[in-house]
Design a protein around this motif. Structure first.
Motif, PDB file in Angstrom:
ATOM      1  N   ALA A  94      -5.846  23.266 -10.659  1.00  0.00           N
ATOM      2  CA  ALA A  94      -6.048  23.066  -9.219  1.00  0.00           C
ATOM      3  C   ALA A  94      -6.695  21.711  -8.962  1.00  0.00           C
ATOM      4  O   ALA A  94      -6.304  20.984  -8.035  1.00  0.00           O
ATOM      5  N   TRP A  95      -7.659  21.333  -9.794  1.00  0.00           N
ATOM      6  CA  TRP A  95      -8.294  20.027  -9.663  1.00  0.00           C
ATOM      7  C   TRP A  95      -7.281  18.912  -9.923  1.00  0.00           C
ATOM      8  O   TRP A  95      -7.241  17.921  -9.188  1.00  0.00           O
ATOM      9  N   ALA A  96      -6.475  19.065 -10.973  1.00  0.00           N
ATOM     10  CA  ALA A  96      -5.472  18.052 -11.301  1.00  0.00           C
ATOM     11  C   ALA A  96      -4.426  17.928 -10.196  1.00  0.00           C
ATOM     12  O   ALA A  96      -3.954  16.825  -9.897  1.00  0.00           O
ATOM     13  N   SER A  97      -4.065  19.045  -9.583  1.00  0.00           N
ATOM     14  CA  SER A  97      -3.074  18.984  -8.506  1.00  0.00           C
ATOM     15  C   SER A  97      -3.637  18.253  -7.285  1.00  0.00           C
ATOM     16  O   SER A  97      -2.924  17.497  -6.623  1.00  0.00           O
ATOM     17  N   THR A  98      -4.906  18.454  -7.003  1.00  0.00           N
ATOM     18  CA  THR A  98      -5.530  17.739  -5.890  1.00  0.00           C
ATOM     19  C   THR A  98      -5.538  16.236  -6.156  1.00  0.00           C
ATOM     20  O   THR A  98      -5.168  15.432  -5.284  1.00  0.00           O
ATOM     21  N   ALA A  99      -5.932  15.860  -7.357  1.00  0.00           N
ATOM     22  CA  ALA A  99      -5.962  14.443  -7.712  1.00  0.00           C
ATOM     23  C   ALA A  99      -4.555  13.843  -7.671  1.00  0.00           C
ATOM     24  O   ALA A  99      -4.356  12.733  -7.175  1.00  0.00           O
ATOM     25  N   SER A 100      -3.584  14.572  -8.168  1.00  0.00           N
ATOM     26  CA  SER A 100      -2.207  14.072  -8.185  1.00  0.00           C
ATOM     27  C   SER A 100      -1.637  13.925  -6.783  1.00  0.00           C
ATOM     28  O   SER A 100      -0.860  13.001  -6.525  1.00  0.00           O
ATOM     29  N   ALA A 101      -2.008  14.802  -5.889  1.00  0.00           N
ATOM     30  CA  ALA A 101      -1.532  14.686  -4.510  1.00  0.00           C
ATOM     31  C   ALA A 101      -2.050  13.394  -3.881  1.00  0.00           C
ATOM     32  O   ALA A 101      -1.298  12.675  -3.211  1.00  0.00           O
ATOM     33  N   TYR A 102      -3.315  13.081  -4.117  1.00  0.00           N
ATOM     34  CA  TYR A 102      -3.868  11.837  -3.573  1.00  0.00           C
ATOM     35  C   TYR A 102      -3.263  10.607  -4.244  1.00  0.00           C
ATOM     36  O   TYR A 102      -2.973   9.610  -3.579  1.00  0.00           O
ATOM     37  N   VAL A 103      -3.061  10.671  -5.556  1.00  0.00           N
ATOM     38  CA  VAL A 103      -2.440   9.544  -6.266  1.00  0.00           C
ATOM     39  C   VAL A 103      -1.018   9.326  -5.752  1.00  0.00           C
ATOM     40  O   VAL A 103      -0.593   8.189  -5.515  1.00  0.00           O
ATOM     41  N   GLY A 104      -0.278  10.401  -5.572  1.00  0.00           N
ATOM     42  CA  GLY A 104       1.080  10.281  -5.039  1.00  0.00           C
ATOM     43  C   GLY A 104       1.092   9.689  -3.640  1.00  0.00           C
ATOM     44  O   GLY A 104       1.945   8.862  -3.312  1.00  0.00           O
ATOM     45  N   ALA A 105       0.134  10.085  -2.806  1.00  0.00           N
ATOM     46  CA  ALA A 105       0.058   9.527  -1.449  1.00  0.00           C
ATOM     47  C   ALA A 105      -0.286   8.041  -1.487  1.00  0.00           C
ATOM     48  O   ALA A 105       0.270   7.252  -0.714  1.00  0.00           O
ATOM     49  N   VAL A 106      -1.171   7.655  -2.388  1.00  0.00           N
ATOM     50  CA  VAL A 106      -1.541   6.243  -2.522  1.00  0.00           C
ATOM     51  C   VAL A 106      -0.317   5.419  -2.912  1.00  0.00           C
ATOM     52  O   VAL A 106       0.000   4.400  -2.284  1.00  0.00           O
ATOM     53  N   PHE A 107       0.391   5.857  -3.951  1.00  0.00           N
ATOM     54  CA  PHE A 107       1.550   5.093  -4.402  1.00  0.00           C
ATOM     55  C   PHE A 107       2.699   5.147  -3.402  1.00  0.00           C
ATOM     56  O   PHE A 107       3.449   4.174  -3.273  1.00  0.00           O
ATOM     57  N   ALA A 108       2.840   6.246  -2.698  1.00  0.00           N
ATOM     58  CA  ALA A 108       3.877   6.297  -1.660  1.00  0.00           C
ATOM     59  C   ALA A 108       3.586   5.265  -0.585  1.00  0.00           C
ATOM     60  O   ALA A 108       4.495   4.545  -0.140  1.00  0.00           O
ATOM     61  N   GLY A 109       2.338   5.163  -0.176  1.00  0.00           N
ATOM     62  CA  GLY A 109       1.976   4.154   0.821  1.00  0.00           C
ATOM     63  C   GLY A 109       2.219   2.746   0.328  1.00  0.00           C
ATOM     64  O   GLY A 109       2.756   1.897   1.057  1.00  0.00           O
ATOM     65  N   ILE A 110       1.853   2.483  -0.918  1.00  0.00           N
ATOM     66  CA  ILE A 110       2.063   1.141  -1.473  1.00  0.00           C
ATOM     67  C   ILE A 110       3.547   0.802  -1.525  1.00  0.00           C
ATOM     68  O   ILE A 110       3.972  -0.277  -1.100  1.00  0.00           O
ATOM     69  N   TRP A 111       4.363   1.717  -2.033  1.00  0.00           N
ATOM     70  CA  TRP A 111       5.803   1.440  -2.147  1.00  0.00           C
ATOM     71  C   TRP A 111       6.470   1.356  -0.779  1.00  0.00           C
ATOM     72  O   TRP A 111       7.421   0.592  -0.597  1.00  0.00           O
ATOM     73  N   ILE A 112       5.984   2.120   0.196  1.00  0.00           N
ATOM     74  CA  ILE A 112       6.542   2.010   1.551  1.00  0.00           C
ATOM     75  C   ILE A 112       6.241   0.627   2.124  1.00  0.00           C
ATOM     76  O   ILE A 112       7.106  -0.004   2.737  1.00  0.00           O
ATOM     77  N   GLY A 113       5.020   0.142   1.916  1.00  0.00           N
ATOM     78  CA  GLY A 113       4.676  -1.195   2.384  1.00  0.00           C
ATOM     79  C   GLY A 113       5.530  -2.270   1.739  1.00  0.00           C
ATOM     80  O   GLY A 113       5.971  -3.224   2.402  1.00  0.00           O
ATOM     81  N   VAL A 114       5.797  -2.129   0.441  1.00  0.00           N
ATOM     82  CA  VAL A 114       6.667  -3.086  -0.251  1.00  0.00           C
ATOM     83  C   VAL A 114       8.074  -3.014   0.317  1.00  0.00           C
ATOM     84  O   VAL A 114       8.706  -4.042   0.603  1.00  0.00           O
ATOM     85  N   LEU A 115       8.573  -1.802   0.509  1.00  0.00           N
ATOM     86  CA  LEU A 115       9.937  -1.638   1.014  1.00  0.00           C
ATOM     87  C   LEU A 115      10.088  -2.200   2.427  1.00  0.00           C
ATOM     88  O   LEU A 115      11.107  -2.814   2.745  1.00  0.00           O
ATOM     89  N   VAL A 116       9.095  -2.001   3.255  1.00  0.00           N
ATOM     90  CA  VAL A 116       9.163  -2.512   4.627  1.00  0.00           C
ATOM     91  C   VAL A 116       9.272  -4.046   4.635  1.00  0.00           C
ATOM     92  O   VAL A 116       9.943  -4.617   5.494  1.00  0.00           O
ATOM     93  N   HIS A 117       8.667  -4.691   3.650  1.00  0.00           N
ATOM     94  CA  HIS A 117       8.765  -6.154   3.602  1.00  0.00           C
ATOM     95  C   HIS A 117      10.068  -6.635   2.947  1.00  0.00           C
ATOM     96  O   HIS A 117      10.693  -7.565   3.439  1.00  0.00           O
ATOM     97  N   VAL A 118      10.475  -5.996   1.839  1.00  0.00           N
ATOM     98  CA  VAL A 118      11.610  -6.544   1.084  1.00  0.00           C
ATOM     99  C   VAL A 118      12.968  -6.102   1.616  1.00  0.00           C
ATOM    100  O   VAL A 118      13.956  -6.818   1.435  1.00  0.00           O
ATOM    101  N   ALA A 119      13.060  -4.969   2.247  1.00  0.00           N
ATOM    102  CA  ALA A 119      14.369  -4.490   2.722  1.00  0.00           C
ATOM    103  C   ALA A 119      15.012  -5.445   3.729  1.00  0.00           C
ATOM    104  O   ALA A 119      16.209  -5.740   3.605  1.00  0.00           O
ATOM    105  N   PRO A 120      14.293  -5.953   4.713  1.00  0.00           N
ATOM    106  CA  PRO A 120      14.929  -6.902   5.627  1.00  0.00           C
ATOM    107  C   PRO A 120      15.267  -8.251   4.975  1.00  0.00           C
ATOM    108  O   PRO A 120      16.104  -8.998   5.486  1.00  0.00           O
TER     109      PRO A 120
END
Length: 171
Positions: A94-120
């Motif tokens: 349960a602790w690992a799943s909580t940490a992984s959810a936050y890590v996934g959200a962090v990396f999703a935000g980072i990759w979304i920011g990269v995609l928003v810049h490079v796609a156009p």
């Protein structure tokens, strides 16, 4: 432990998407090339957590069947061997799943920011094409990690008791 709030994950991802977009926009020409395999560890972790959630769910279901067979006279015994699940293992998962959810959200935000810049910029810059693929793989991997982590968290929850423990108690 309290369950992960989805709102917190969305706010974290959105904030990091804006921050990474600003950083990539400022220093895109100085960044090293982004390879498509960079976000694959997130996907591997997502698969591992999904398999762990499936295994734990199966083991807990068999354990609940075995307990029901002992407490209810008409219940049939389990067909599979019963391997007990240690409570500390469930707490750690349960602790690992909580940490992984936050890590996934962090990396999703980072990759979304990269995609928003490079796609156009795909038509203007040669490197933007491969960076778009990398960012897309990153978003999918991070989203899979968040989904697997939330599923594992839901599997680790203790089911409600059949009887109300506060019944008959007055304050």
């Amino acid at each position: 432990m309290t369950p992960v709030r989805r709102r917190d994950l969305l706010v974290l991802a959105f904030g990091l998407a804006v921050a990474s977009w600003l950083l990539v926009r400022t220093w895109y020409g100085e960044l090293p090339p982004m390879r498509w395999w960079l976000p694959l560890p997130l996907a591997v972790l997502a698969v591992a957590e999904a398999l762990g959630a499936r295994t734990l769910r199966t083991r807990l279901a068999v354990l609940r069947e075995a307990r029901a067979a002992h407490t209810r006279p008409g219940a049939k015994p389990p067909t599979q061997p019963v391997r007990p699940v240690e409570p500390m293992l469930v707490a750690r998962l349960a602790w690992a799943s909580t940490a992984s959810a936050y890590v996934g959200a962090v990396f999703a935000g980072i990759w979304i920011g990269v995609l928003v810049h490079v796609a156009p910029a795909v038509r203007r810059l040669q490197a933007a094409g491969s960076d778009t693929v990398t960012a897309s793989v990153g978003i999918v991997s991070a989203a899979a990690l968040v989904a697997a982590a939330l599923w594992l968290e839901s599997v680790c929850r203790v089911p409600p008791e059949d009887t109300d423990p506060t019944q008959g108690v007055s304050a």
